[in-house]
Structure formats: C-alpha cells, structure tokens
Scaffold this motif. Sequence first.
Motif, mmCIF file in Angstrom:
data_model
loop_
_atom_site.group_PDB
_atom_site.id
_atom_site.type_symbol
_atom_site.label_atom_id
_atom_site.label_comp_id
_atom_site.label_asym_id
_atom_site.label_seq_id
_atom_site.Cartn_x
_atom_site.Cartn_y
_atom_site.Cartn_z
ATOM 1 N N ASP A 64 16.202 26.598 84.859
ATOM 2 C CA ASP A 64 15.217 27.322 84.055
ATOM 3 C C ASP A 64 14.502 28.378 84.890
ATOM 4 O O ASP A 64 14.220 29.480 84.410
ATOM 5 C CB ASP A 64 14.202 26.346 83.456
ATOM 6 N N GLU A 78 18.828 27.859 75.698
ATOM 7 C CA GLU A 78 17.792 28.811 75.305
ATOM 8 C C GLU A 78 18.465 30.159 75.050
ATOM 9 O O GLU A 78 19.173 30.676 75.910
ATOM 10 C CB GLU A 78 16.759 28.941 76.421
ATOM 11 N N LEU A 109 9.450 23.327 85.354
ATOM 12 C CA LEU A 109 10.680 24.110 85.258
ATOM 13 C C LEU A 109 11.751 23.539 86.168
ATOM 14 O O LEU A 109 11.517 23.313 87.359
ATOM 15 C CB LEU A 109 10.425 25.571 85.638
#
Length: 351
Positions: free
Chosen positions: A311, A26, A307
């Motif tokens: 994360d 990400e 999650l």
Amino acid sequence: MSRAPCPVAVYSTSAREPLTSTVTAELPGAPAKCIHRSRAWRHQVCSVAYGQAEALDERWTDQAASEGGRLVQWYPGHIARAERRLREQLALVDVVLEVRDARIPASTAHPSVARWCGAKPRLVLLNRVDMVAERDRDAWAAHFASTRQPVLWTDGASGLGVGRVTKAALRESARINNARARRGLKPRPVRAVVVGFPNVGKSALINRLLSRRLCDSAPRPGVTRTLKWLRIGGLLDLLDSPGIIPGSFSDQRAAQRLAMCNDIGEAAYVDSLVACALLDAMAGLPTGAAIRRRLGVRYGVPWAPSLSSEDYLLTIAADKFQGEPERAGQRLLKDFRTGALGRFALELPPT
C-alpha cells in the motif's frame, strides 16, 4: 476509491494449486494496481492495464509454478562455467579472500566456499563498510570474533581498509616462504584468489590493491566474466574471478536481499516486488521507526503503521510516479543502493 475483483491465480511453492482465485484491488482508475499474495513472498506487486490482468497472470503464475514458486531466479551460463574453472584453480592458491556485502554479510556468504577452501586460510572482506552504521559493524565484528573467522572491513570505492588486506596477504606470504625455505625451496609470490557474489566489489578492491585499474569495475553484476591472474609487486599474485552464486539456492529471503543490494542481475526479479520486500525488511530493523520517518520526509508521503509495504509503494507511485509502481520501486531501490535512505545493515548477526 472503488473496488473491483481482478482475476489472478497465485500458486504455492509445492504444487500447482491456486492459493486464491480472486484478489480485490484498490482501483483509482485504469490501470489497476493488483496485489498478489503468495507463500514464496508475503507480498507481490505488479501493475497491469485493467482487462489485461488475466493474460499477464497466466504467464506469471505458469512461470512461478514451473520454478517452484521462486520469484528471484538466476544462474547465467558464464557463472556455471566460471565456477567449474574456479574450483580447478583453487588447488593452486594459498589463501582465499572472500568478499561479502557489509549490508548483508550472511546472504552474501556462498554456502560452498568453506568446503572448496578446505584447510586453506580464508579471510572475509566485508566491503561497502561506508554504507552501514557503526553499531551494525560492531555487532557483526563481535559475531565473527566469536566464530574465530578473520574479517576485515573495506570500501573498494574509497580504498578504505585496502592496506590492511595487503598486510594480511603479505603475512601469509612470509609464512609460506618461511616454510619453503625450511625445505630448501626458493621463495615465490603467494597466490590469492578473490571470490564472492556478483557486484560485491571484488574488482574495485583488486584495482585498489594494484593501485591501478586493471580490472573492469561497474556498479552492476556480471562485469567480470573470466578468471584473470594479476601480480602485486613481486610478492602477491591475485586471481580475479567472476561473481559466483549457488546453482541451487532455496533461501528466498536471502535471494531477495541480494536483489535489494543489486548483487544479482536485474533480469532475475521485478523491481516493485523487491521494493516491497525491502520496505518490509527496513521496517523490521531495530531502527525501523526512524527509517519510516526518513522515507516519509524523502518521498513526501508518511508511512502510517496501518499501511502495508504494498500500500505504501502504491501511495508513493500515485503521488510521485503517475501511478506506476514499477517506477516507484526502481526509485526506492536506487535510493537504498546509493545510501540516500541512510546507513544501515539489512541483516543483523544471530543472537
């Protein structure tokens, strides 16, 4: 958020073969947050400036591969020397006081102490009892009772349980001197050695036993560097020893827990990696759901079931620490070590 590939090569624990050559991360913008996956640790996290990932990865994976994939590494030279001297001194002692961390009683059990002790009496002191819940303490007490291993619960910081340690040592002194009297020998102080992993609270306990500060004590590993004999009254001689850790330690889960509890030096690990392992360990406890809610309240970021630990750490980093996972990891570890996340043991006894 956009996605972009970040070049990495994570090696297995058995060979220098990449498990994967590319990880998609990400990217909320530079710097990139790269999630590394390996068998040694289920999740590894590091923060790198985009464009520097390849150079960092080459250095990191070469080290990991050369060390067999283990990401928690230690064994300072002073510990190796102290261990040799300690084994020599064990021949002179009458009783062994093995100090463990009450949050991780199994991981702080040195695998060689029982063999070194032989037939000598060994009393396990589970220190930092103030940091574990009563239900965890009851579970471990039942376990040790079933194995007939004598244990006492202590807190070197407050002095809780120290009086019981003194009484147990003096009972051993009476037994030894009664046996000496039957052989026509004069009484002498009982000799006890205090052993355990670094930073489990050995010196703090000794200072409490002595009712004065004769041993350096601090909340970090490696403060005690030499063996030192100390006398309590005229009935008990104590040998304070540096923290001892196995020269060969294949259990990486135990190594992670030592790092979580600050029972090995910070140079042996990366904070963000250990913080992710800590999140996984807490989530896996019977009280994991309550701990998740507590984390959400403390950091203002709910830990949704969807999650992963990495994360969630990255989410905390983005929300509270300018996107720096190392700072987020350091804060999480500090909060756990100071009890800000609650009172609980990270390990439960085998069932």
